[in-house]
Design an enzyme around this catalytic site. Structure first.
Site, PDB file in Angstrom:
ATOM      1  N   ASP A   1      73.468 -63.914   1.141  1.00 39.62           N
ATOM      2  CA  ASP A   1      72.902 -65.113   0.532  1.00 39.62           C
ATOM      3  C   ASP A   1      71.974 -64.669  -0.602  1.00 39.62           C
ATOM      4  OD1 ASP A   1      71.532 -67.407  -0.143  1.00 39.62           O
ATOM      5  OD2 ASP A   1      71.121 -68.000   1.926  1.00 39.62           O
TER       6      ASP A   1
ATOM      7  N   ASP B   1      76.471 -69.171  -3.604  1.00 38.18           N
ATOM      8  CA  ASP B   1      75.699 -67.927  -3.439  1.00 38.18           C
ATOM      9  C   ASP B   1      75.734 -67.399  -2.010  1.00 38.18           C
ATOM     10  OD1 ASP B   1      73.999 -69.776  -2.150  1.00 38.18           O
ATOM     11  OD2 ASP B   1      72.242 -68.576  -2.678  1.00 38.18           O
ATOM     12  N   GLU B   2      76.668 -67.870  -1.207  1.00 40.24           N
ATOM     13  CA  GLU B   2      76.606 -67.575   0.218  1.00 40.24           C
ATOM     14  C   GLU B   2      78.004 -67.331   0.778  1.00 40.24           C
ATOM     15  OE1 GLU B   2      74.957 -70.179   3.790  1.00 40.24           O
ATOM     16  OE2 GLU B   2      74.167 -70.788   1.859  1.00 40.24           O
TER      17      GLU B   2
HETATM   18  P1  TTP Z   1      70.144 -71.644  -1.024  1.00 38.61           P
HETATM   19  O1  TTP Z   1      70.810 -70.330  -0.740  1.00 38.61           O
HETATM   20  O2  TTP Z   1      69.872 -72.560   0.107  1.00 38.61           O
HETATM   21  O3  TTP Z   1      68.748 -71.387  -1.745  1.00 38.61           O
HETATM   22  P2  TTP Z   1      68.341 -70.317  -2.802  1.00 38.61           P
HETATM   23  O4  TTP Z   1      69.419 -69.307  -3.037  1.00 38.61           O
HETATM   24  O5  TTP Z   1      67.858 -71.012  -4.038  1.00 38.61           O
HETATM   25  O6  TTP Z   1      67.090 -69.634  -2.139  1.00 38.61           O
HETATM   26  P3  TTP Z   1      67.023 -68.651  -0.884  1.00 38.61           P
HETATM   27  O7  TTP Z   1      68.446 -68.439  -0.442  1.00 38.61           O
HETATM   28  O8  TTP Z   1      66.385 -67.400  -1.419  1.00 38.61           O
HETATM   29  O9  TTP Z   1      66.181 -69.350   0.114  1.00 38.61           O
HETATM   30  O10 TTP Z   1      70.975 -72.445  -2.088  1.00 38.61           O
HETATM   31  C1  TTP Z   1      71.686 -71.799  -3.138  1.00 38.61           C
HETATM   32  C2  TTP Z   1      71.658 -72.634  -4.396  1.00 38.61           C
HETATM   33  O11 TTP Z   1      72.181 -73.929  -4.140  1.00 38.61           O
HETATM   34  C3  TTP Z   1      70.264 -72.863  -4.932  1.00 38.61           C
HETATM   35  O12 TTP Z   1      69.843 -71.828  -5.808  1.00 38.61           O
HETATM   36  C4  TTP Z   1      70.376 -74.201  -5.613  1.00 38.61           C
HETATM   37  C5  TTP Z   1      71.461 -74.920  -4.844  1.00 38.61           C
HETATM   38  N1  TTP Z   1      70.860 -75.925  -3.935  1.00 38.61           N
HETATM   39  C6  TTP Z   1      70.768 -77.237  -4.362  1.00 38.61           C
HETATM   40  O13 TTP Z   1      71.208 -77.579  -5.463  1.00 38.61           O
HETATM   41  N2  TTP Z   1      70.178 -78.163  -3.527  1.00 38.61           N
HETATM   42  C7  TTP Z   1      69.688 -77.818  -2.300  1.00 38.61           C
HETATM   43  O14 TTP Z   1      69.155 -78.684  -1.573  1.00 38.61           O
HETATM   44  C8  TTP Z   1      69.801 -76.460  -1.862  1.00 38.61           C
HETATM   45  C9  TTP Z   1      69.264 -76.044  -0.512  1.00 38.61           C
HETATM   46  C10 TTP Z   1      70.394 -75.550  -2.709  1.00 38.61           C
HETATM   47 MG    MG Z   2      70.439 -68.393  -1.497  1.00 40.67          MG
END
Ligand code: TTP
Ligand code: MG
Length: 365
Positions: free
Chosen positions: A13, A108-109
Site C-alpha cells: 500500500d 495504490d494497493e
Molecule cells: P489509501 O491507501 O487509503 O490512502 P493513502 O495512500 O493516501 O495513505 P496511506 O495509505 O499512507 O494511509 O488510499 C489511496 C488513495 O486513494 C489516496 O491517496 C487517495 C484515494 N482516496 C480517496 O480518494 N478517498 C478516500 O476516502 C481514500 C481513503 C483514498
Molecule cells: Mg495508500
C-alpha cells in the site's frame, strides 16, 4: 486449497499516495502540508493528505472546508488521475515480475500470493517484500508499506501497522495478538452498519468479538457470522484473485444514421484503427488476429477475421487487412449502423522481440 497458514501473502500500500505523487513532482511541496481533493471553498472532500497535513488532523473523506480550518497553511490540489493511473500500472508491472497472482484493490494497493516462491517461509517472504519496496522507490521515488502474513486479512492488517515506509510480518503465532487489538471496523466485511451494531453490543475490538459464540454470530449475521467467527480467529482462506488477462483490444462506433458509402466506412475504420493502435502501444502489445465487426441496419451482426504474421501494432497495417475484409461484406450491399475493429491473440512487445530474435516466423502460427 492449501491450509490457511501455509501461504505467503503480501499486501502493499503506497504511502499518502496522491499527495506523495504531487510532492514528488513539485519540489516546492516537499515537507509541506498537501491536501489532494476538492475545492476548499466548495463542498469537496479530501481524497488524501500528506503526512505533514495529517498531523493537523486532516484525513481522507473529510470536508475540504474543515481541512482548511484545521490546516490553513495547506496547499490544496486537484487530483491528477492520469498520472496516478500510470504509476499504478508501473507498480503492478513490478509485482507481476514476481508472480502473476496479483490482485489490485485500488490504484495504490494490491495483494500478492508468493507461496510458489517461498512456500510458507515468512522470513523469505519479508525479504521479497523488501526487494519490491526498493524496486518501487527506484522506479517511482515513492514509498510503500508492506504487510507479510499467511492470509489476505492479516497481510492487510500488517501493512497498516507501521506507516509510512513500513514492513510488518505477522506469523501464525502472532496473529491473535494483532487481531485482539484490531478495531472491528477493519475486519473484512464489517461496514458502518455492522460496526454500529457491534457498538451497541459493546464490541469494539477483535478481542471483544472473539467472546461471541459461533451460534450467536450466526444468529446476528447469518452466514456472514461464520466468516466473522473465523476471521477474528485468524482463519481466512480467501484466494488471491488476479485480474483476468486481457484477451482483446477493440473499438467500435454506432452511427446516428446508417451509412452505405464505402469511402465513408473506410474513414471510420481508419479512425477506429488509430484508436486501437494507440491502446496497443500503451499496453505494449500487438495482435495476431484482426476482426472487423459490422452491424447492418436491421441489427444483424457479422464479423470477419484474419490471422496474420507478424502481429499487427499500427493503424496502416490494420487498414491493409480491413479493406478486403470490408469488401467481402459489402457484397451484401446493405446500409451499416455499426463498425468495429478488434485485435486478439495478443502478444507482448517482450515476446515479440524474443520471437524476432529467434527468427522463427513459424512461431506466429
Ligand atoms: P489509501 O491507501 O487509503 O490512502 P493513502 O495512500 O493516501 O495513505 P496511506 O495509505 O499512507 O494511509 O488510499 C489511496 C488513495 O486513494 C489516496 O491517496 C487517495 C484515494 N482516496 C480517496 O480518494 N478517498 C478516500 O476516502 C481514500 C481513503 C483514498
Ligand atoms: Mg495508500
Amino acid at each position: 486449497m492449501q491450509e490457511h497458514h501455509q501461504r505467503a501473502i503480501l499486501h502493499l500500500d503506497l504511502d499518502a499516495f496522491y499527495a506523495s505523487v504531487e510532492q514528488r513532482d513539485n519540489l516546492a511541496l516537499r515537507g509541506r502540508p498537501v491536501i489532494v481533493g476538492g475545492d476548499p471553498q466548495g463542498r469537496g472532500v479530501v481524497a488524501t493528505a500528506s503526512y505533514e497535513a495529517r498531523r493537523f488532523g486532516v484525513h481522507s473523506a473529510q470536508p475540504c472546508r474543515q481541512a482548511l480550518q484545521l490546516c490553513p497553511d495547506a496547499v490544496f490540489l486537484r487530483p491528477r488521475f492520469e498520472v496516478y493511473r500510470a504509476i499504478s500500472q508501473q507498480i503492478q508491472a513490478i509485482y507481476r515480475h514476481y508472480t502473476p497472482l496479483v490482485e489490485p484493490l485500488a490504484l495504490d494497493e494490491a495483494y500478492l500470493d508468493i507461496t510458489s516462491i517461498v512456500g510458507d517461509d515468512l522470513v523469505a517472504a519479508a525479504q521479497i517484500a523488501r526487494d519490491i519496496k526498493q524496486e518501487i522507490v527506484a522506479q517511482t521515488q515513492l514509498t510503500a508499506s508492506a504487510g507479510v502474513s499467511y492470509s489476505k486479512m492479516l497481510s492487510k492488517v500488517a501493512s497498516a501497522h507501521q506507516k509510512p515506509n513500513g514492513l510488518t510480518v505477522i506469523t501464525p503465532q502472532e496473529a491473535l495478538v494483532f487481531l485482539d487489538a484490531l478495531p472491528v471496523g477493519k475486519i473484512f466485511g464489517v461496514g458502518e452498519v455492522t460496526e454500529a451494531r457491534f457498538r451497541d453490543l459493546d464490541i469494539f475490538y477483535g478481542r471483544d468479538l472473539r467472546q461471541l459464540s459461533l451460534g450467536r454470530l450466526q444468529e446476528l449475521f447469518g452466514k456472514r457470522g461464520t466468516d466473522l467467527y473465523r476471521f477474528v480467529r485468524g482463519e481466512d482462506d480467501r484466494p488471491i484473485e488476479p485480474v483476468r488477462e486481457r484477451k482483446s483490444v477493440g473499438q467500435e462506433t454506432t452511427f446516428e444514421r446508417d451509412i452505405a458509402n464505402r469511402e465513408e466506412m473506410l474513414a471510420v475504420l481508419e479512425h477506429l484503427a488509430e484508436q486501437v493502435a494507440q491502446r496497443l502501444s500503451e499496453l505494449e502489445i500487438a495482435g495476431k488476429t484482426i476482426t472487423l465487426k459490422v452491424r447492418w441496419h436491421d441489427f444483424q451482426l457479422m464479423t470477419r477475421s484474419k490471422s496474420v504474421a507478424p502481429p499487427i501494432q499500427d493503424a496502416p497495417t490494420m487498414m491493409r487487412y480491413l479493406r478486403p475484409l470490408l469488401d467481402t461484406l459489402l457484397a451484401e450491399n446493405r446500409p451499416v449502423r455499426l463498425l468495429g475493429v478488434t485485435l486478439s491473440h495478443l502478444v507482448s512487445h517482450g515476446e515479440l522481440n524474443r520471437l524476432e530474435q529467434l527468427r522463427m516466423p513459424s512461431l506466429w502460427e
